[in-house]
Design an enzyme around this catalytic site. Structure first.
Site, PDB file in Angstrom:
ATOM      1  N   ASP A  57      -9.765   3.747  -4.238  1.00 10.86           N
ATOM      2  CA  ASP A  57     -10.501   2.549  -3.845  1.00 10.86           C
ATOM      3  C   ASP A  57     -11.893   2.423  -4.464  1.00 10.86           C
ATOM      4  O   ASP A  57     -12.535   3.418  -4.817  1.00 10.86           O
ATOM      5  CB  ASP A  57     -10.661   2.529  -2.319  1.00 10.86           C
ATOM      6  CG  ASP A  57      -9.342   2.337  -1.598  1.00 10.86           C
ATOM      7  OD1 ASP A  57      -8.298   2.208  -2.263  1.00 10.86           O
ATOM      8  OD2 ASP A  57      -9.354   2.330  -0.356  1.00 10.86           O
TER       9      ASP A  57
ATOM     10  N   ASP B  97       0.825  -1.203   0.000  1.00 14.31           N
ATOM     11  CA  ASP B  97       0.000   0.000   0.000  1.00 14.31           C
ATOM     12  C   ASP B  97       0.867   1.264   0.000  1.00 14.31           C
ATOM     13  O   ASP B  97       2.101   1.187  -0.030  1.00 14.31           O
ATOM     14  CB  ASP B  97      -0.949  -0.043   1.199  1.00 14.31           C
ATOM     15  CG  ASP B  97      -2.322   0.532   0.892  1.00 14.31           C
ATOM     16  OD1 ASP B  97      -2.441   1.369  -0.020  1.00 14.31           O
ATOM     17  OD2 ASP B  97      -3.288   0.136   1.564  1.00 14.31           O
TER      18      ASP B  97
END
Length: 380
Positions: free
Chosen positions: A193, A126
């Site tokens: 996202d 991430d």
């Protein structure tokens, strides 16, 4: 490793931090077997954020949370492997993960070797708490440098770990990652996202079409984890979500409690014909095309017409009703890779078959039809 888009499951959409546990990993692995997902091609059981303790040990190594993983991480990986499946974990390129656990910045080599010792097969990396002109913040709007720099560090560490580990870049589409992702990892997130709503499906799919050419064998645009079975999308929207991700050659990473998945949704994610499109050996992502007389694409909206070639010489054709129920028709002469003439087709959600010089679908709002169209002309 990474020859085809990854098929698997990730814990985050199934319950966030609370789903990062050995019990959830093993329960899901067993569900892969009992529900036929392994037989359908799904193989990765991936635990996302919150699996470690809040600090490294005195030697600088990450530590699996003993309350969530009482037998340790290697024991879980071994159990998953014993079922013929693969095991994945999550980390972050910055000083902390998005949930505030230790990140890999400055510890790339140590972390990669630890993952290899545990038998980890997949690593999602991430982009929180990375170098930022605003100081140490979770999500930096003004980075100090390029994500390509720090993602390359973990690439090299994984390559030197002694174990092949699938490298999933999660930099949210920063720095035009699709232009360098295939030099760095096996897949790369091309957007922020998927927030489990129709607006996310529209935003992501409409952004994927213009960069389809960057996907290919061993490297794929990642449209983010699936939101099927999570209570927000309609059945039609879930079909479109699944179908466009499959056509775009995105990884298909399920994200729900599989033991609670309805039979209809299970049938959707196990649809062998659609999974075959996703896993096709040609590995060319479908993109939009404009039939004769059709309106031009509008930025930020899903265009109704999608197509891409398949390795057996056929073409996959997608029709999407992004703005209300309607009937969509297309002449095969307008479809890239086809041409004038009569062709046979199979609609992949329903299994319906037919032939002709065109195809037409009456669809509800936000719905999709997907056709496999044979390039062998039928003869009467």
């Amino acid at each position: 490793m990474g020859r085809f888009p990854a098929l698997g499951w990730n814990s985050w959409n199934a319950g966030g931090c609370s789903a990062a546990s050995a019990s959830m990993a093993i329960k899901t692995a067993n569900a892969f077997i009992s529900l036929g997902l392994k037989d359908a091609g799904y193989q990765y059981i991936n635990i996302d954020d919150c699996w470690s303790t809040m600090s490294r040990n005195s030697s600088g190594y990450l530590v699996a949370d003993p309350n969530k993983f009482p037998q340790g991480m290697k024991a879980v990986a071994d159990q998953v492997h014993s079922l013929g499946l693969k095991f994945g974990l999550y980390g972050c390129a910055g000083t902390k993960t998005c949930a505030g656990y230790p990140g890999s910045q400055g510890y790339e080599d140590k972390d990669a070797k630890l993952l290899a010792s545990w038998g980890v097969d997949y690593w999602k990396h991430d982009n929180c708490y990375t170098p930022c002109k605003q100081g140490s913040v979770q999500t930096c709007g003004n980075p100090s440098g390029s994500t390509q720099t720090w993602y390359a560090k973990m690439r090299d560490a994984l390559a030197n770990s002694g174990r092949p580990i699938f490298y999933s870049l999660c930099n949210w589409g920063r720095d035009n990652v699709w232009t360098w992702g295939n030099q760095t990892g096996q897949s790369w997130r091309m957007s922020v996202d998927n927030w489990n709503d129709w607006a996310s499906v529209v935003r992501i799919a409409s952004s994927a079409a213009p960069i389809a050419q960057y996907s290919g064998p061993y490297g794929y645009n990642d449209l983010d984890m699936m939101q099927i079975g999570n209570g927000k999308l309609t059945a039609a929207e879930e079909r479109t979500h699944f179908g466009l991700w499959a056509m775009s050659k995105s990884p298909i990473i399920l994200g729900t409690d599989l033991t609670k998945l309805s039979s209809d949704r299970l049938a959707l994610v196990k649809n062998s014909a659609i999974l075959a499109v996703n896993q096709d050996a040609l590995s060319i992502a479908a993109t939009t095309f404009r039939p004769s007389g059709a309106a031009a694409p509008v930025s930020g909206q899903i265009y109704p017409y999608w197509a891409g070639p398949l390795s057996d010489g056929s073409v996959v054709l997608g029709l999407v009703t992004a703005n209300g129920a309607t009937t969509l028709s297309v002449n095969f002469a307008d479809v890239p890779g086809l041409g004038a003439g009569t062709f046979s087709w199979t609609e992949l959600f329903s299994g319906k078959t037919g032939s002709g010089t065109s195809v037409s679908a009456s669809l509800s709002s936000h719905d999709m039809a997907m056709y496999k169209v044979s390039k062998s002309k039928t003869h009467k």
